[in-house]
Design a protein around this motif. Structure first.
Motif, PDB file in Angstrom:
ATOM      1  N   GLY A 244       0.800  -1.219   0.000  1.00  0.00           N
ATOM      2  CA  GLY A 244       0.000   0.000   0.000  1.00  0.00           C
ATOM      3  C   GLY A 244       0.835   1.272   0.000  1.00  0.00           C
ATOM      4  N   ALA A 245       0.180   2.385  -0.333  1.00  0.00           N
ATOM      5  CA  ALA A 245       0.875   3.660  -0.477  1.00  0.00           C
ATOM      6  C   ALA A 245       1.550   4.103   0.815  1.00  0.00           C
ATOM      7  CB  ALA A 245      -0.103   4.730  -0.954  1.00  0.00           C
ATOM      8  N   ASN A 246       1.002   3.687   1.950  1.00  0.00           N
ATOM      9  CA  ASN A 246       1.576   4.147   3.218  1.00  0.00           C
ATOM     10  C   ASN A 246       2.570   3.158   3.817  1.00  0.00           C
ATOM     11  OD1 ASN A 246       0.069   6.527   3.226  1.00  0.00           O
ATOM     12  ND2 ASN A 246      -1.739   5.371   3.915  1.00  0.00           N
ATOM     13  N   TRP A 247       2.990   2.210   2.970  1.00  0.00           N
ATOM     14  CA  TRP A 247       3.928   1.182   3.420  1.00  0.00           C
ATOM     15  C   TRP A 247       5.246   1.800   3.897  1.00  0.00           C
ATOM     16  CZ3 TRP A 247       8.767  -0.230   1.606  1.00  0.00           C
ATOM     17  CH2 TRP A 247       9.273  -1.472   2.052  1.00  0.00           C
ATOM     18  N   LYS A 248       5.784   1.232   4.999  1.00  0.00           N
ATOM     19  CA  LYS A 248       7.070   1.729   5.498  1.00  0.00           C
ATOM     20  C   LYS A 248       8.025   0.558   5.685  1.00  0.00           C
ATOM     21  CE  LYS A 248       6.154   6.133   7.553  1.00  0.00           C
ATOM     22  NZ  LYS A 248       5.145   6.312   6.514  1.00  0.00           N
TER      23      LYS A 248
ATOM     24  N   ASN B 152      10.581  -6.856  -4.829  1.00  0.00           N
ATOM     25  CA  ASN B 152      12.008  -6.539  -4.811  1.00  0.00           C
ATOM     26  C   ASN B 152      12.520  -6.092  -6.176  1.00  0.00           C
ATOM     27  OD1 ASN B 152      12.794  -7.055  -2.099  1.00  0.00           O
ATOM     28  ND2 ASN B 152      12.391  -9.223  -2.493  1.00  0.00           N
ATOM     29  N   PHE B 153      11.653  -6.175  -7.179  1.00  0.00           N
ATOM     30  CA  PHE B 153      12.090  -5.878  -8.538  1.00  0.00           C
ATOM     31  C   PHE B 153      11.430  -4.652  -9.129  1.00  0.00           C
ATOM     32  CE2 PHE B 153      12.852 -10.269  -7.671  1.00  0.00           C
ATOM     33  CZ  PHE B 153      14.130 -10.466  -8.161  1.00  0.00           C
ATOM     34  N   VAL B 154      10.218  -4.348  -8.685  1.00  0.00           N
ATOM     35  CA  VAL B 154       9.513  -3.228  -9.306  1.00  0.00           C
ATOM     36  C   VAL B 154       8.510  -2.645  -8.309  1.00  0.00           C
ATOM     37  CG1 VAL B 154       7.658  -4.634 -10.340  1.00  0.00           C
ATOM     38  CG2 VAL B 154       8.419  -2.535 -11.491  1.00  0.00           C
ATOM     39  N   GLY B 155       8.226  -1.351  -8.519  1.00  0.00           N
ATOM     40  CA  GLY B 155       7.288  -0.685  -7.623  1.00  0.00           C
ATOM     41  C   GLY B 155       5.892  -0.621  -8.218  1.00  0.00           C
ATOM     42  N   ASN B 156       4.933  -0.205  -7.397  1.00  0.00           N
ATOM     43  CA  ASN B 156       3.567   0.012  -7.889  1.00  0.00           C
ATOM     44  C   ASN B 156       3.567   1.146  -8.897  1.00  0.00           C
ATOM     45  OD1 ASN B 156       2.077  -1.835  -6.328  1.00  0.00           O
ATOM     46  ND2 ASN B 156       2.189  -0.457  -4.541  1.00  0.00           N
TER      47      ASN B 156
ATOM     48  N   THR C  74       5.487  18.673  -4.367  1.00  0.00           N
ATOM     49  CA  THR C  74       6.106  19.664  -3.479  1.00  0.00           C
ATOM     50  C   THR C  74       6.545  19.100  -2.126  1.00  0.00           C
ATOM     51  OG1 THR C  74       3.922  20.329  -2.723  1.00  0.00           O
ATOM     52  CG2 THR C  74       4.907  21.645  -4.476  1.00  0.00           C
ATOM     53  N   ARG C  75       6.020  17.944  -1.749  1.00  0.00           N
ATOM     54  CA  ARG C  75       6.404  17.428  -0.428  1.00  0.00           C
ATOM     55  C   ARG C  75       7.840  16.886  -0.446  1.00  0.00           C
ATOM     56  NH1 ARG C  75       2.863  12.284  -1.277  1.00  0.00           N
ATOM     57  NH2 ARG C  75       4.437  10.961  -2.261  1.00  0.00           N
ATOM     58  N   GLN C  76       8.360  16.590   0.719  1.00  0.00           N
ATOM     59  CA  GLN C  76       9.716  16.063   0.820  1.00  0.00           C
ATOM     60  C   GLN C  76       9.849  14.788  -0.019  1.00  0.00           C
ATOM     61  OE1 GLN C  76      10.872  14.669   4.708  1.00  0.00           O
ATOM     62  NE2 GLN C  76      13.050  14.868   4.241  1.00  0.00           N
ATOM     63  N   ALA C  77      10.933  14.724  -0.779  1.00  0.00           N
ATOM     64  CA  ALA C  77      11.150  13.560  -1.624  1.00  0.00           C
ATOM     65  C   ALA C  77      11.207  12.296  -0.792  1.00  0.00           C
ATOM     66  CB  ALA C  77      12.450  13.714  -2.401  1.00  0.00           C
ATOM     67  N   SER C  78      10.742  11.201  -1.404  1.00  0.00           N
ATOM     68  CA  SER C  78      10.721   9.940  -0.673  1.00  0.00           C
ATOM     69  C   SER C  78      10.917   8.792  -1.647  1.00  0.00           C
ATOM     70  CB  SER C  78       9.358   9.818   0.043  1.00  0.00           C
ATOM     71  OG  SER C  78       9.036   8.468   0.226  1.00  0.00           O
ATOM     72  N   ILE C  79      11.868   7.914  -1.335  1.00  0.00           N
ATOM     73  CA  ILE C  79      12.005   6.653  -2.063  1.00  0.00           C
ATOM     74  C   ILE C  79      11.786   5.594  -1.001  1.00  0.00           C
ATOM     75  CG2 ILE C  79      13.557   5.153  -3.383  1.00  0.00           C
ATOM     76  CD1 ILE C  79      15.053   7.669  -4.285  1.00  0.00           C
ATOM     77  N   PRO C  80      10.547   5.025  -0.922  1.00  0.00           N
ATOM     78  CA  PRO C  80      10.144   4.277   0.281  1.00  0.00           C
ATOM     79  C   PRO C  80      11.138   3.219   0.741  1.00  0.00           C
ATOM     80  CG  PRO C  80       8.287   4.584  -1.173  1.00  0.00           C
ATOM     81  CD  PRO C  80       9.485   5.114  -1.909  1.00  0.00           C
ATOM     82  N   LEU C  81      11.660   2.407  -0.189  1.00  0.00           N
ATOM     83  CA  LEU C  81      12.557   1.340   0.248  1.00  0.00           C
ATOM     84  C   LEU C  81      13.866   1.876   0.807  1.00  0.00           C
ATOM     85  CD1 LEU C  81      12.148  -1.477  -2.397  1.00  0.00           C
ATOM     86  CD2 LEU C  81      12.090  -1.770   0.077  1.00  0.00           C
TER      87      LEU C  81
END
Lengths: 503, 112
Positions: free
Chosen positions: A93-97, A109-113, A124-131
């Motif tokens: 999900g989008a809120n995954w941490k 492990n190979f591709v994102g949503n 405009t929000r702070q950049a985020s690369i979840p993994l």
């Protein structure tokens, strides 16, 4: 690129110089500047570099495919592909941490949503690369000092230049329509996966493979895919191939120069901070490049066909040096950079001179030799991370706060890094070759991949009705709707005077 | 002595050069020219405006040779340059009064 579970120590606490607390204006200014440098490498850099290297009759087609390829990548990038390379792992999900939830889906492990990056808050929000974020809590400050927009655009210019390098392999015969269909599909299924594997925190990032700015994700990928595509699309017209004489060396000089100095953004932007590591990466990049350029020129003078220094040899050496240092630019010291440039240039010079005589290499018409200057150069450049990476160059912080650095064999006593690098390269080679093959196979069920021989004879005029250096003599203006022609405007006449205001 | 002049398709230059060597011709002059005959020109489009380009790129081949070679030379060029489509070009033969080799000052057939 940011390595999973690592965080750049060099990042200072962002001064609150903006209403956005996370933002560091200096970091952000450099990130946008670096991204623009990289974009200039594609347009006009590669456009005029390739245009100079092709025959006069293919100049327009070459520039047109460069500009249009650049354009279509941005479309798929913001609509779905950025998130596939740098977003939440597939099926989560989008809120995954990363810190709280394990990855449950193997393919994650190979591709994102896939998803868009279009909304105001997203950009405009702070950049985020979840993994990667998951491994960045560490000591304050945490995470990027940039807005997401900067990372989206910075990563876009890398995604865009990759198919344009690939283009060098298939120039002067691929159908324009096929190009426009191929590029978005390749960006989606090959590039986004490459990016996730090494930069988005995917499988090879987790295994410790290091690719600072894209020796594998970009150059090995473009070289291998271009070679496969060149084999499938077939060679240029025999006559074109037999005299593949560059039509303008000055254009090659302009394009080559833009590519060289644009690389300061390519490697200098990858720390994501305007840090000491960014400056180190830039100076390393230039050291490897001059070492490779001079190595190629010396090989030409000592063992080349005429034993003379050649300008196009220098350009080849330059490109090889830039590619060679890309995977290690911020991980090695200056001595390592010089060695990497000289060694990779020697390997590629040998391959260019001797491997090119092998029958299967001759059979595939890789027009610009991308398999050598990007494929082979990128492969060995990546391996040399495992040889020369110096842990004293940059130190990251792990989740637990302990320092981590990329270590190689010579300066870090860690030869296993070579094996990790090798296996990551094999993954990229196999996956990108397969995806390229499948995409072109499917497209070929609907339309031929190459232009007809009659079109190949003519070139630009057959494909675009434009030529690079049109002659204004003996030309008449065709007036739409009147079915007749009139002479082109005499010098000094205004358009309205000649065509009666109807133009 | 004669001058054989041929205007041919650019792509025909290689076969023509080979055919001429085969009949013993050791030198020639070529130039890139433009012209039109029965072959139609083409259209080009710049910024939405359409232009008719009447002149088509051709290669002009000039061969200086002895008069008795005329038929062989013309035949060799015609054979090598023929595709059967409009635009293959033309060959003509003109008499030459004198030929001088600049380096040695030789004149006449020996200078060819």
């Amino acid at each position: 690129m940011l390595h999973l579970t690592m965080h750049l120590l060099a990042a200072a606490t962002p001064p609150n110089a903006s209403d956005q607390g996370y933002l560091n204006t200096g970091d952000n200014a450099w990130q946008m500047t670096a991204a623009t440098f990289v974009a200039l490498m594609s347009v006009p850099g590669l456009a005029v570099l390739f245009a100079g290297l092709v025959q006069k009759k293919w100049v327009v087609n070459t520039m047109m495919m460069t500009f249009s390829g650049f354009a279509v990548v941005l479309l798929v990038w913001v609509l779905w592909a950025y998130k596939m390379g740098f977003g939440t792992p597939l099926g989560h999900g989008a809120n995954w941490k990363a810190s709280s939830d394990p990855i449950t889906n193997f393919f994650a492990n190979f591709v994102g949503n896939p998803g868009t990056v279009l909304s105001g808050p997203t950009l405009t929000r702070q950049a985020s690369i979840p993994l990667v974020n998951g491994g960045m809590p560490g000591p304050a400050p945490t995470g990027f000092a940039l807005p997401q927009a900067s990372v989206v655009y910075f990563q876009f210019v890398f995604a865009a230049i990759t198919p344009l390098l690939f283009l060098g392999s298939v120039l002067s015969r691929i159908k324009f329509k096929v190009w426009l269909i191929f590029v978005p599909l390749w960006t989606t299924f090959a590039y986004a996966v490459n990016a996730m594997l090494l930069w988005g925190g995917g499988y090879w990032a987790q295994q410790g493979a290091a690719d600072y700015s894209g020796g594998y994700v970009i150059h090995l990928a473009a070289g291998v895919s271009g070679f496969v595509a060149a084999a499938m699309i077939g060679p240029r017209l025999k006559r074109d191939r037999d005299r593949a004489i560059p039509h303008s060396l000055p254009l090659v000089a302009i394009g080559g120069g833009i590519v060289w100095l644009g690389w300061n953004g390519f490697n200098g932007g990858d720390p994501y901070f305007a840090s000491a590591n960014a400056a180190t990466a830039i100076v390393n990049t230039n050291m490897a490049t001059v070492a490779a350029l001079m190595t190629w020129v010396i090989w030409d003078m000592v063992a080349g066909p005429a034993k003379k220094p050649t300008f196009l040899g220098a350009i080849n050496g330059m490109v090889v040096g830039l590619v060679a240092i890309t995977p290690s630019a911020g991980y090695v010291n200056g001595a390592g950079a010089l060695m990497i440039g000289a060694i990779d240039s020697t390997i590629v010079w040998m391959a260019w001179t001797y491997l090119s005589r092998a029958r299967f290499m001759k059979r595939v018409d890789d027009a610009m030799g991308i398999i050598y200057t990007h494929g082979i150069a990128g492969f060995f450049g990546g391996i040399m991370v495992g040889v020369f990476a110096d842990p004293s160059v940059v130190v990251y912080h792990s989740v637990s706060g302990s320092p981590i650095a990329v270590k190689g064999w010579i300066f870090g006593g860690y030869p296993k890094q070579i094996l990790i690098q090798f296996l990551a390269a094999v993954t990229i080679i196999m996956w990108d070759a397969l995806v390229t093959f499948l995409i072109l196979k499917v497209i070929s069920l609907f339309t031929p991949l190459r232009l007809t021989d009659a079109e190949l004879e003519i070139g630009d005029l057959a494909v675009h009705d434009e030529e690079a250096y049109p002659d204004s003599e003996g030309v008449s203006r065709a007036l739409p709707g009147y079915g007749e022609t009139m002479p082109v405007m005499p010098a000094g006449a205004t358009a309205s005077a000649v065509v009666g205001g109807g133009a | 002595m004669i001058l054989v002049t041929a205007v041919i398709k650019p792509h025909a230059l290689d076969p023509v050069r080979e055919a001429l060597s085969y009949v013993g011709i050791a030198g020639m002059t070529i130039s890139e020219v433009k012209g039109f005959g029965r072959q139609r020109g083409h259209t080009e489009i710049y910024r939405g405006a359409e232009y008719k380009v009447d002149f088509v790129p051709k290669v002009k081949v000039e061969v200086l040779t002895a008069a008795e070679m005329a038929d062989d030379v013309v035949e060799a060029i015609a054979k090598a340059a023929r595709t059967g489509k409009i635009g293959d070009g033309k060959i003509w033969v003109t008499a030459v009064d004198s030929v001088t080799r600049i380096r040695t000052g030789e004149t006449g057939p020996g200078a060819i």
